[in-house]
Design a protein around this motif. Sequence first.
Motif, mmCIF file in Angstrom:
data_model
loop_
_atom_site.group_PDB
_atom_site.id
_atom_site.type_symbol
_atom_site.label_atom_id
_atom_site.label_comp_id
_atom_site.label_asym_id
_atom_site.label_seq_id
_atom_site.Cartn_x
_atom_site.Cartn_y
_atom_site.Cartn_z
ATOM 1 N N THR A 164 77.754 18.299 36.818
ATOM 2 C CA THR A 164 79.208 18.224 36.632
ATOM 3 C C THR A 164 79.829 19.448 37.304
ATOM 4 O O THR A 164 79.711 19.608 38.501
ATOM 5 N N ALA A 165 80.473 20.296 36.550
ATOM 6 C CA ALA A 165 80.929 21.578 37.086
ATOM 7 C C ALA A 165 79.752 22.548 37.095
ATOM 8 O O ALA A 165 78.834 22.441 36.262
ATOM 9 N N LEU A 166 79.763 23.504 38.022
ATOM 10 C CA LEU A 166 78.611 24.385 38.179
ATOM 11 C C LEU A 166 78.307 25.151 36.901
ATOM 12 O O LEU A 166 77.164 25.156 36.426
ATOM 13 N N LEU A 167 79.298 25.824 36.325
ATOM 14 C CA LEU A 167 79.030 26.634 35.142
ATOM 15 C C LEU A 167 78.591 25.766 33.959
ATOM 16 O O LEU A 167 77.715 26.164 33.181
ATOM 17 N N ASP A 168 79.173 24.575 33.828
ATOM 18 C CA ASP A 168 78.755 23.680 32.754
ATOM 19 C C ASP A 168 77.305 23.252 32.944
ATOM 20 O O ASP A 168 76.515 23.198 31.984
ATOM 21 N N THR A 169 76.937 22.954 34.170
ATOM 22 C CA THR A 169 75.567 22.529 34.453
ATOM 23 C C THR A 169 74.580 23.666 34.221
ATOM 24 O O THR A 169 73.504 23.468 33.632
ATOM 25 N N LEU A 170 74.927 24.874 34.634
ATOM 26 C CA LEU A 170 74.037 26.018 34.421
ATOM 27 C C LEU A 170 73.879 26.309 32.931
ATOM 28 O O LEU A 170 72.782 26.647 32.467
ATOM 29 N N THR A 171 74.953 26.189 32.203
ATOM 30 C CA THR A 171 74.876 26.409 30.754
ATOM 31 C C THR A 171 73.920 25.409 30.111
ATOM 32 O O THR A 171 73.108 25.758 29.245
ATOM 33 N N ALA A 172 73.995 24.152 30.545
ATOM 34 C CA ALA A 172 73.101 23.127 30.008
ATOM 35 C C ALA A 172 71.650 23.408 30.379
ATOM 36 O O ALA A 172 70.735 23.208 29.567
ATOM 37 N N ILE A 173 71.413 23.904 31.594
ATOM 38 C CA ILE A 173 70.041 24.233 32.008
ATOM 39 C C ILE A 173 69.464 25.335 31.133
ATOM 40 O O ILE A 173 68.281 25.331 30.777
ATOM 41 N N GLY A 174 70.292 26.289 30.767
ATOM 42 C CA GLY A 174 69.809 27.410 29.967
ATOM 43 C C GLY A 174 69.708 27.129 28.489
ATOM 44 O O GLY A 174 69.129 27.943 27.748
ATOM 45 N N SER A 175 70.237 25.995 28.014
ATOM 46 C CA SER A 175 70.286 25.771 26.567
ATOM 47 C C SER A 175 69.692 24.448 26.114
ATOM 48 O O SER A 175 69.741 24.140 24.930
ATOM 49 N N SER A 176 69.164 23.669 27.059
ATOM 50 C CA SER A 176 68.609 22.376 26.659
ATOM 51 C C SER A 176 67.231 22.194 27.283
ATOM 52 O O SER A 176 66.629 23.156 27.770
ATOM 53 N N ALA A 177 66.725 20.972 27.274
ATOM 54 C CA ALA A 177 65.392 20.699 27.814
ATOM 55 C C ALA A 177 65.316 21.148 29.272
ATOM 56 O O ALA A 177 66.315 21.090 30.004
ATOM 57 N N HIS A 213 60.930 29.269 32.644
ATOM 58 C CA HIS A 213 59.994 28.386 33.343
ATOM 59 C C HIS A 213 59.101 29.208 34.272
ATOM 60 O O HIS A 213 59.558 30.171 34.896
ATOM 61 N N PRO A 214 57.810 28.852 34.396
ATOM 62 C CA PRO A 214 56.905 29.618 35.279
ATOM 63 C C PRO A 214 57.394 29.732 36.717
ATOM 64 O O PRO A 214 57.169 30.753 37.376
ATOM 65 N N LEU A 215 58.085 28.719 37.222
ATOM 66 C CA LEU A 215 58.571 28.781 38.606
ATOM 67 C C LEU A 215 59.650 29.844 38.797
ATOM 68 O O LEU A 215 59.915 30.256 39.926
ATOM 69 N N ALA A 216 60.266 30.309 37.708
ATOM 70 C CA ALA A 216 61.297 31.336 37.824
ATOM 71 C C ALA A 216 60.727 32.659 38.316
ATOM 72 O O ALA A 216 61.479 33.537 38.749
ATOM 73 N N ALA A 217 59.398 32.798 38.278
ATOM 74 C CA ALA A 217 58.766 34.021 38.784
ATOM 75 C C ALA A 217 58.720 34.053 40.309
ATOM 76 O O ALA A 217 58.453 35.111 40.902
ATOM 77 N N GLU A 218 58.963 32.908 40.940
ATOM 78 C CA GLU A 218 58.925 32.828 42.407
ATOM 79 C C GLU A 218 60.278 33.231 42.990
ATOM 80 O O GLU A 218 61.321 32.736 42.544
ATOM 81 N N PRO A 219 60.310 34.102 44.013
ATOM 82 C CA PRO A 219 61.601 34.478 44.607
ATOM 83 C C PRO A 219 62.207 33.369 45.457
ATOM 84 O O PRO A 219 63.429 33.270 45.595
ATOM 85 N N PRO A 268 72.887 33.925 30.995
ATOM 86 C CA PRO A 268 71.673 34.150 30.200
ATOM 87 C C PRO A 268 70.767 32.920 30.248
ATOM 88 O O PRO A 268 71.240 31.781 30.271
ATOM 89 N N ARG A 269 69.472 33.156 30.273
ATOM 90 C CA ARG A 269 68.432 32.123 30.208
ATOM 91 C C ARG A 269 68.411 31.215 31.433
ATOM 92 O O ARG A 269 67.787 30.162 31.415
ATOM 93 N N PRO A 277 72.254 28.903 53.131
ATOM 94 C CA PRO A 277 71.113 28.620 52.253
ATOM 95 C C PRO A 277 71.558 27.872 51.007
ATOM 96 O O PRO A 277 72.723 27.918 50.614
ATOM 97 N N LEU A 278 70.629 27.187 50.403
ATOM 98 C CA LEU A 278 70.856 26.542 49.123
ATOM 99 C C LEU A 278 70.139 27.337 48.035
ATOM 100 O O LEU A 278 69.184 28.073 48.309
ATOM 101 N N PHE A 279 70.606 27.172 46.801
ATOM 102 C CA PHE A 279 70.045 27.907 45.673
ATOM 103 C C PHE A 279 69.650 26.943 44.568
ATOM 104 O O PHE A 279 70.283 25.897 44.382
ATOM 105 N N VAL A 280 68.620 27.330 43.860
ATOM 106 C CA VAL A 280 68.108 26.548 42.742
ATOM 107 C C VAL A 280 68.423 27.284 41.456
ATOM 108 O O VAL A 280 68.299 28.513 41.380
ATOM 109 N N ALA A 281 68.831 26.539 40.450
ATOM 110 C CA ALA A 281 68.988 27.084 39.100
ATOM 111 C C ALA A 281 68.003 26.356 38.192
ATOM 112 O O ALA A 281 67.937 25.123 38.196
#
Length: 294
Positions: free
Chosen positions: A223-236, A172-178, A252-253, A163-167
Amino acid sequence: MELRQLQYFVAVAEEGGFSRAAERLHIVQAAVSQQIARLERELGVTLFDRSTRHVRLSNAGELLLSEARAVLAAAHQVRQVAADIVTGKEGILHLGAVQGPGDRIHRLLSELAVIAPRLQVRLHRLGLVERLAAVQSGELDAALVRALTEAPQVELLPLWSDPLFVALPASHPLAAEPVLRVEQLAGLPLRLAPRDHNPPFHDLIVEAMREAGAEPLLGPPFTALLDTLTAIGSSAPSWTVFYQVTELPSLPRVAIRALAAPTLITSLAVPPGLPTPGVRHLLEAIALTSGTGL
């Protein structure tokens, strides 16, 4: 000196006579006597005391008997190893590897070790382009590849899907969807690595969105996974898609959700034609472990 001469020497010593040795060897006695005589001339020693009614080992024969047996055992081992190489039970399998969830490769290799315990596996961690080139050139016997549907001069054997995963931002309202679908995310910028970094995976995601009637809105590159996730949680607000290699990250976030489709197919890239014995054993190991969450 020939191996058959040593074989005849051991047979005469163990049977206590030329005639019984000939019967054991299924040849005429004259042939045994002739080859023993030749061996004695070549070695410059007398192997048997023929002065009595029974053939007995001479002192030199007693000393050389164990050596002759060792040579014959070594020759047998050489033949056995050669036969095992032909059948793929022994030898070296060069495999291009990828990382996978649940320590997948190690479970696969453990099963392969049961099937062919003397087959040595050499793992090669190369980039996709290098992996395919090494299979084409014969440097690798086979290589695991992800998301690839075709490649020149190799055959792709689908093995398993993941399976693939989305971050996306946890707010975001879509985060309520499993479970999410790619078209639901079309309005958010997608953080995807440039195509030349991983063409098969890039095409898999872009084509899945287009098939769902959505054009991807590309944002900053992955870029790297953790760097990308950090950016998703802290920017637009933005999102990315990834496959599991180790445990799913928790930041977090940031919300991690399953993606309904597509899935990520892992295939075995092999040269065209019949697989080598070593690759056949590898495929057998894959089949045996497919029901255990491989």
